[in-house]
Design a protein around this motif. Structure first.
Motif, mmCIF file in Angstrom:
data_model
loop_
_atom_site.group_PDB
_atom_site.id
_atom_site.type_symbol
_atom_site.label_atom_id
_atom_site.label_comp_id
_atom_site.label_asym_id
_atom_site.label_seq_id
_atom_site.Cartn_x
_atom_site.Cartn_y
_atom_site.Cartn_z
ATOM 1 N N UNK A 181 0.832 -1.192 0.000
ATOM 2 C CA UNK A 181 0.000 0.000 0.000
ATOM 3 C C UNK A 181 0.868 1.244 0.000
ATOM 4 N N UNK A 182 0.243 2.354 -0.342
ATOM 5 C CA UNK A 182 0.876 3.662 -0.294
ATOM 6 C C UNK A 182 0.011 4.549 0.574
ATOM 7 N N UNK A 183 0.658 5.302 1.454
ATOM 8 C CA UNK A 183 -0.034 6.253 2.314
ATOM 9 C C UNK A 183 0.669 7.599 2.128
ATOM 10 N N UNK A 184 -0.062 8.578 1.604
ATOM 11 C CA UNK A 184 0.527 9.893 1.326
ATOM 12 C C UNK A 184 -0.223 10.957 2.122
ATOM 13 N N UNK A 185 0.468 11.531 3.101
ATOM 14 C CA UNK A 185 -0.135 12.567 3.933
ATOM 15 C C UNK A 185 0.245 13.971 3.461
ATOM 16 N N UNK A 186 0.818 14.080 2.266
ATOM 17 C CA UNK A 186 1.149 15.371 1.690
ATOM 18 C C UNK A 186 2.614 15.590 1.403
ATOM 19 N N UNK B 230 10.053 8.342 4.059
ATOM 20 C CA UNK B 230 9.032 9.373 3.957
ATOM 21 C C UNK B 230 8.602 9.898 5.303
ATOM 22 N N UNK B 231 7.630 10.782 5.247
ATOM 23 C CA UNK B 231 7.073 11.421 6.435
ATOM 24 C C UNK B 231 5.573 11.148 6.447
ATOM 25 N N UNK B 232 5.059 10.761 7.617
ATOM 26 C CA UNK B 232 3.615 10.638 7.821
ATOM 27 C C UNK B 232 3.205 11.698 8.838
ATOM 28 N N UNK B 233 2.101 12.391 8.557
ATOM 29 C CA UNK B 233 1.594 13.417 9.459
ATOM 30 C C UNK B 233 0.112 13.185 9.718
ATOM 31 N N UNK C 103 -3.946 10.095 1.268
ATOM 32 C CA UNK C 103 -4.376 9.275 0.133
ATOM 33 C C UNK C 103 -3.849 7.869 0.361
ATOM 34 N N UNK C 104 -4.773 6.912 0.383
ATOM 35 C CA UNK C 104 -4.464 5.490 0.579
ATOM 36 C C UNK C 104 -4.652 4.793 -0.755
#
Length: 183
Positions: free
Chosen positions: A101-106, A150-153, A158-159
């Motif tokens: 999966x991909x998790x994009x918090x910006x 990466x960075x998660x906030x 976007x999942x």
């Protein structure tokens, strides 16, 4: 692609659940809930208790769905009791074991190989309340290996499911682009 919410992030530099659950958790002196975390490829979350531990590479980051929290047992439950790293709303993460999966918090996507279920243990009875271990069976979250830096906030994210098998299938990740190359 789905829009989800990152509700909580837990960065815990120490193991709090050692010994017997009846003895209670080790106290913490700092708030483990943070606004952002730095993720490193194959190593985990910088500063977390499992960061760069070879025995925990397949479980370096744990994700859980807020919808699965047993609020009927304890309405004040959060990641400090479950000991998961990322609390998501808007996706049943338990359904994605075996996926990438991909998790994009910006700040760009963080790729994760979702390796297995994070099964609840007897500590849940102590930290959440009676019946929590049973209530979380099949809904305790997932154990992941980060495939990119990466960075998660906190906030909207976007999942995306980018594939199946991820790390298990021998995938390699480009450090610069986060692109998965199956090999």
């Amino acid at each position: 692609m789905t829009t989800v919410e990152v509700l909580q992030l837990l960065l815990s530099p120490t193991h709090r659940y050692v010994g017997r659950p009846a003895d209670g958790p080790v106290p913490t002196h700092e708030d483990e809930l943070v606004d952002s975390v730095e993720v490193r490829r194959t190593l985990g979350i910088v500063g977390d208790r499992y960061f760069s531990h070879p025995a925990h590479r397949r479980a370096a980051i744990t994700l859980m769905s807020a919808e699965n929290l047993p609020l009927h047992i304890n309405s004040a439950i959060d990641l400090r009791q479950t000991r998961r790293n990322v609390l998501l709303s808007g996706v049943n993460i338990d359904e994605y074991a075996g996926s990438t999966i991909s998790l994009d918090t910006g700040s760009g996507p963080v790729l994760l190989a979702v390796n297995s279920a994070a099964r609840p243990c007897a500590w849940m009875e102590t930290t959440i309340g009676t019946g929590a271990q049973r209530a979380l069976r099949g809904k305790g979250g997932v154990r992941c290996t980060p495939l990119s830096d990466g960075i998660l906030t906190l906030g909207s994210a976007v999942f995306t499911v980018t594939g199946t098998g991820g790390e298990k299938a021998g995938a390699d990740v480009s450090r610069s682009t986060g692109t998965i190359y199956s090999g």
